[in-house]
Motif scaffolding. Sequence first.
Motif, PDB file in Angstrom:
ATOM      1  N   VAL A  79       0.855  -1.187   0.000  1.00  0.00           N
ATOM      2  CA  VAL A  79       0.000   0.000   0.000  1.00  0.00           C
ATOM      3  C   VAL A  79       0.892   1.239   0.000  1.00  0.00           C
ATOM      4  O   VAL A  79       1.748   1.403   0.874  1.00  0.00           O
ATOM      5  CB  VAL A  79      -0.931   0.018   1.227  1.00  0.00           C
ATOM      6  CG1 VAL A  79      -1.776   1.293   1.228  1.00  0.00           C
ATOM      7  CG2 VAL A  79      -1.821  -1.217   1.238  1.00  0.00           C
ATOM      8  N   GLU A  80       0.700   2.095  -0.986  1.00  0.00           N
ATOM      9  CA  GLU A  80       1.519   3.304  -1.115  1.00  0.00           C
ATOM     10  C   GLU A  80       0.920   4.447  -0.312  1.00  0.00           C
ATOM     11  O   GLU A  80      -0.292   4.678  -0.348  1.00  0.00           O
ATOM     12  CB  GLU A  80       1.623   3.696  -2.587  1.00  0.00           C
ATOM     13  CG  GLU A  80       2.558   4.853  -2.850  1.00  0.00           C
ATOM     14  CD  GLU A  80       2.758   5.096  -4.336  1.00  0.00           C
ATOM     15  OE1 GLU A  80       2.431   6.202  -4.800  1.00  0.00           O
ATOM     16  OE2 GLU A  80       3.229   4.166  -5.031  1.00  0.00           O
ATOM     17  N   MET A  81       1.788   5.165   0.387  1.00  0.00           N
ATOM     18  CA  MET A  81       1.356   6.302   1.198  1.00  0.00           C
ATOM     19  C   MET A  81       2.301   7.471   0.971  1.00  0.00           C
ATOM     20  O   MET A  81       3.488   7.280   0.692  1.00  0.00           O
ATOM     21  CB  MET A  81       1.317   5.924   2.680  1.00  0.00           C
ATOM     22  CG  MET A  81       0.305   4.834   2.984  1.00  0.00           C
ATOM     23  SD  MET A  81       0.170   4.421   4.715  1.00  0.00           S
ATOM     24  CE  MET A  81      -1.262   3.328   4.669  1.00  0.00           C
ATOM     25  N   GLY A  82       1.782   8.683   1.138  1.00  0.00           N
ATOM     26  CA  GLY A  82       2.519   9.867   0.711  1.00  0.00           C
ATOM     27  C   GLY A  82       3.537  10.401   1.682  1.00  0.00           C
ATOM     28  O   GLY A  82       4.460  11.107   1.278  1.00  0.00           O
ATOM     29  N   THR A  83       3.400  10.099   2.978  1.00  0.00           N
ATOM     30  CA  THR A  83       4.314  10.669   3.962  1.00  0.00           C
ATOM     31  C   THR A  83       4.723   9.625   4.986  1.00  0.00           C
ATOM     32  O   THR A  83       4.021   8.630   5.212  1.00  0.00           O
ATOM     33  CB  THR A  83       3.671  11.858   4.705  1.00  0.00           C
ATOM     34  OG1 THR A  83       2.606  11.374   5.554  1.00  0.00           O
ATOM     35  CG2 THR A  83       3.130  12.898   3.729  1.00  0.00           C
ATOM     36  N   ASN A  84       5.847   9.891   5.654  1.00  0.00           N
ATOM     37  CA  ASN A  84       6.295   9.012   6.735  1.00  0.00           C
ATOM     38  C   ASN A  84       5.318   9.038   7.899  1.00  0.00           C
ATOM     39  O   ASN A  84       5.111   8.024   8.581  1.00  0.00           O
ATOM     40  CB  ASN A  84       7.686   9.435   7.211  1.00  0.00           C
ATOM     41  CG  ASN A  84       8.759   9.163   6.175  1.00  0.00           C
ATOM     42  OD1 ASN A  84       8.763   8.117   5.536  1.00  0.00           O
ATOM     43  ND2 ASN A  84       9.670  10.108   5.995  1.00  0.00           N
ATOM     44  N   GLU A  85       4.722  10.204   8.171  1.00  0.00           N
ATOM     45  CA  GLU A  85       3.779  10.307   9.280  1.00  0.00           C
ATOM     46  C   GLU A  85       2.561   9.426   9.037  1.00  0.00           C
ATOM     47  O   GLU A  85       2.069   8.765   9.956  1.00  0.00           O
ATOM     48  CB  GLU A  85       3.355  11.764   9.464  1.00  0.00           C
ATOM     49  CG  GLU A  85       4.440  12.658  10.025  1.00  0.00           C
ATOM     50  CD  GLU A  85       4.962  12.173  11.368  1.00  0.00           C
ATOM     51  OE1 GLU A  85       4.142  11.759  12.214  1.00  0.00           O
ATOM     52  OE2 GLU A  85       6.189  12.201  11.575  1.00  0.00           O
ATOM     53  N   THR A  86       2.077   9.404   7.795  1.00  0.00           N
ATOM     54  CA  THR A  86       0.937   8.549   7.474  1.00  0.00           C
ATOM     55  C   THR A  86       1.303   7.083   7.646  1.00  0.00           C
ATOM     56  O   THR A  86       0.509   6.287   8.162  1.00  0.00           O
ATOM     57  CB  THR A  86       0.465   8.804   6.031  1.00  0.00           C
ATOM     58  OG1 THR A  86       0.149  10.180   5.878  1.00  0.00           O
ATOM     59  CG2 THR A  86      -0.756   7.971   5.702  1.00  0.00           C
ATOM     60  N   ILE A  87       2.505   6.733   7.225  1.00  0.00           N
ATOM     61  CA  ILE A  87       2.959   5.349   7.386  1.00  0.00           C
ATOM     62  C   ILE A  87       3.025   4.982   8.865  1.00  0.00           C
ATOM     63  O   ILE A  87       2.555   3.917   9.283  1.00  0.00           O
ATOM     64  CB  ILE A  87       4.330   5.151   6.705  1.00  0.00           C
ATOM     65  CG1 ILE A  87       4.169   5.167   5.182  1.00  0.00           C
ATOM     66  CG2 ILE A  87       4.971   3.837   7.153  1.00  0.00           C
ATOM     67  CD1 ILE A  87       5.467   5.048   4.422  1.00  0.00           C
ATOM     68  N   LYS A  88       3.611   5.848   9.689  1.00  0.00           N
ATOM     69  CA  LYS A  88       3.722   5.550  11.116  1.00  0.00           C
ATOM     70  C   LYS A  88       2.349   5.355  11.752  1.00  0.00           C
ATOM     71  O   LYS A  88       2.138   4.390  12.510  1.00  0.00           O
ATOM     72  CB  LYS A  88       4.473   6.671  11.839  1.00  0.00           C
ATOM     73  CG  LYS A  88       5.964   6.671  11.602  1.00  0.00           C
ATOM     74  CD  LYS A  88       6.697   7.549  12.607  1.00  0.00           C
ATOM     75  CE  LYS A  88       6.256   8.988  12.550  1.00  0.00           C
ATOM     76  NZ  LYS A  88       7.022   9.829  13.518  1.00  0.00           N
ATOM     77  N   GLN A  89       1.424   6.268  11.452  1.00  0.00           N
ATOM     78  CA  GLN A  89       0.099   6.161  12.049  1.00  0.00           C
ATOM     79  C   GLN A  89      -0.620   4.896  11.575  1.00  0.00           C
ATOM     80  O   GLN A  89      -1.354   4.266  12.349  1.00  0.00           O
ATOM     81  CB  GLN A  89      -0.731   7.401  11.706  1.00  0.00           C
ATOM     82  CG  GLN A  89      -0.235   8.686  12.344  1.00  0.00           C
ATOM     83  CD  GLN A  89      -0.149   8.578  13.861  1.00  0.00           C
ATOM     84  OE1 GLN A  89      -1.058   8.056  14.513  1.00  0.00           O
ATOM     85  NE2 GLN A  89       0.954   9.063  14.425  1.00  0.00           N
ATOM     86  N   SER A  90      -0.395   4.509  10.335  1.00  0.00           N
ATOM     87  CA  SER A  90      -1.022   3.303   9.802  1.00  0.00           C
ATOM     88  C   SER A  90      -0.437   2.052  10.438  1.00  0.00           C
ATOM     89  O   SER A  90      -1.157   1.083  10.718  1.00  0.00           O
ATOM     90  CB  SER A  90      -0.856   3.257   8.280  1.00  0.00           C
ATOM     91  OG  SER A  90      -1.479   4.375   7.672  1.00  0.00           O
ATOM     92  N   VAL A  91       0.866   2.058  10.677  1.00  0.00           N
ATOM     93  CA  VAL A  91       1.493   0.928  11.377  1.00  0.00           C
ATOM     94  C   VAL A  91       0.971   0.846  12.800  1.00  0.00           C
ATOM     95  O   VAL A  91       0.647  -0.234  13.313  1.00  0.00           O
ATOM     96  CB  VAL A  91       3.027   1.060  11.356  1.00  0.00           C
ATOM     97  CG1 VAL A  91       3.674   0.003  12.262  1.00  0.00           C
ATOM     98  CG2 VAL A  91       3.562   0.921   9.931  1.00  0.00           C
ATOM     99  N   LEU A  92       0.870   1.986  13.474  1.00  0.00           N
ATOM    100  CA  LEU A  92       0.328   2.017  14.832  1.00  0.00           C
ATOM    101  C   LEU A  92      -1.083   1.441  14.888  1.00  0.00           C
ATOM    102  O   LEU A  92      -1.468   0.777  15.857  1.00  0.00           O
ATOM    103  CB  LEU A  92       0.312   3.456  15.357  1.00  0.00           C
ATOM    104  CG  LEU A  92       1.646   4.042  15.818  1.00  0.00           C
ATOM    105  CD1 LEU A  92       1.536   5.545  16.002  1.00  0.00           C
ATOM    106  CD2 LEU A  92       2.087   3.381  17.118  1.00  0.00           C
ATOM    107  N   ALA A  93      -1.851   1.691  13.811  1.00  0.00           N
ATOM    108  CA  ALA A  93      -3.232   1.208  13.760  1.00  0.00           C
ATOM    109  C   ALA A  93      -3.332  -0.265  13.372  1.00  0.00           C
ATOM    110  O   ALA A  93      -4.422  -0.825  13.369  1.00  0.00           O
ATOM    111  CB  ALA A  93      -4.037   2.055  12.778  1.00  0.00           C
ATOM    112  N   GLY A  94      -2.195  -0.887  13.040  1.00  0.00           N
ATOM    113  CA  GLY A  94      -2.199  -2.296  12.679  1.00  0.00           C
ATOM    114  C   GLY A  94      -2.496  -2.575  11.227  1.00  0.00           C
ATOM    115  O   GLY A  94      -2.824  -3.705  10.864  1.00  0.00           O
ATOM    116  N   LEU A  95      -2.365  -1.554  10.360  1.00  0.00           N
ATOM    117  CA  LEU A  95      -2.681  -1.744   8.946  1.00  0.00           C
ATOM    118  C   LEU A  95      -1.618  -2.555   8.220  1.00  0.00           C
ATOM    119  O   LEU A  95      -1.895  -3.197   7.213  1.00  0.00           O
ATOM    120  CB  LEU A  95      -2.848  -0.380   8.265  1.00  0.00           C
ATOM    121  CG  LEU A  95      -3.276  -0.383   6.807  1.00  0.00           C
ATOM    122  CD1 LEU A  95      -4.626  -1.067   6.643  1.00  0.00           C
ATOM    123  CD2 LEU A  95      -3.340   1.036   6.258  1.00  0.00           C
ATOM    124  N   GLY A  96      -0.379  -2.530   8.724  1.00  0.00           N
ATOM    125  CA  GLY A  96       0.693  -3.267   8.071  1.00  0.00           C
ATOM    126  C   GLY A  96       2.027  -2.981   8.724  1.00  0.00           C
ATOM    127  O   GLY A  96       2.088  -2.401   9.818  1.00  0.00           O
TER     128      GLY A  96
END
Length: 308
Positions: free
Chosen positions: A224-241
């Motif tokens: 899953v492609e994401m535009g920023t490091n912050e979005t990636i971090k929050q998505s990892v925190l949420a358990g998305l990947g």
Amino acid sequence: MPEFRGLSWRQLRALSATVATGSVTEAAKTLGVTPPAVTIQLKQLEGVVGAPIFDRTRSGFTPTEIGRELLGTAHDIDRLIARSAERISALLSGATGSVVFGVVSTGKYIAPAIVASFRRSHPDIRVTLAIGNRGEIIRGLERNEFDLLLMGRPPAHVEVDSVVLGDHPHVLIAAPDHRLAGDRKILAEDLLQERFLAREEGSGTRVLMERFLARLGGRPPDVVEMGTNETIKQSVLAGLGIAIISAHTCMAELKDGRLAALSYVGLPLVRQWFLLHRRDRELTMAARHFLDHAKQGRDDFFPRVPSH
């Protein structure tokens, strides 16, 4: 390839003002000239390029594709003039100079400390910090917009002089309750079952992730492609990947346990941070001071990655 001899800044200003105001009369007022003078410049510009540069519509003047290209050139020149005016203003006001410091987005976790340290020792030198993704920063390098740049993996198509400032470790992060968190015997097939969260194509982090996946001997079913490091971090925190990410972007989360760095052979992936500038551009004295300061204090600017 046409040379466009006779192309002038007055012609480009006439085009820019006409498109911006919607009429020759208003453009003339903006430029402080007569409407016939604007009309002459526009006709000369079309003669130079050999094609129409705009279409007349009820809403005003709509630039053609060639007109849009010329407008881009006009805007580039505006930026260079503004940059020159800023430098002259700094000198006239008694400052000793200014530095435009371009930084890739991942470097925003490090660059402010470098700038703050430099300002404490050189309070009369102004530093403009420009942060963007890798593509934006490289375009700025191509256009000669920056004095110095901070990035990993210097571009191959622009000749630069560079120095290594420090290590740039990348870790594989997951939510602390992830099934692989704390596992010291993770296998490649375990990782290939996971969803990987990634930056945009062409980014340094994306390239590093793809090389890591190639070393695993396969490709995960879901990226899953994401535009920023912050979005990636929050998505990892949420358990998305899970995600390969610069350790400098998630130091706080790793320290307080909000994120976990997975243990796998070869991790972290260590690259370097480079401070660089165009080889064909002589550094100003202010930029030279900044470069020297960054090199001398490099050991203080890069936080140590916590062990896992």
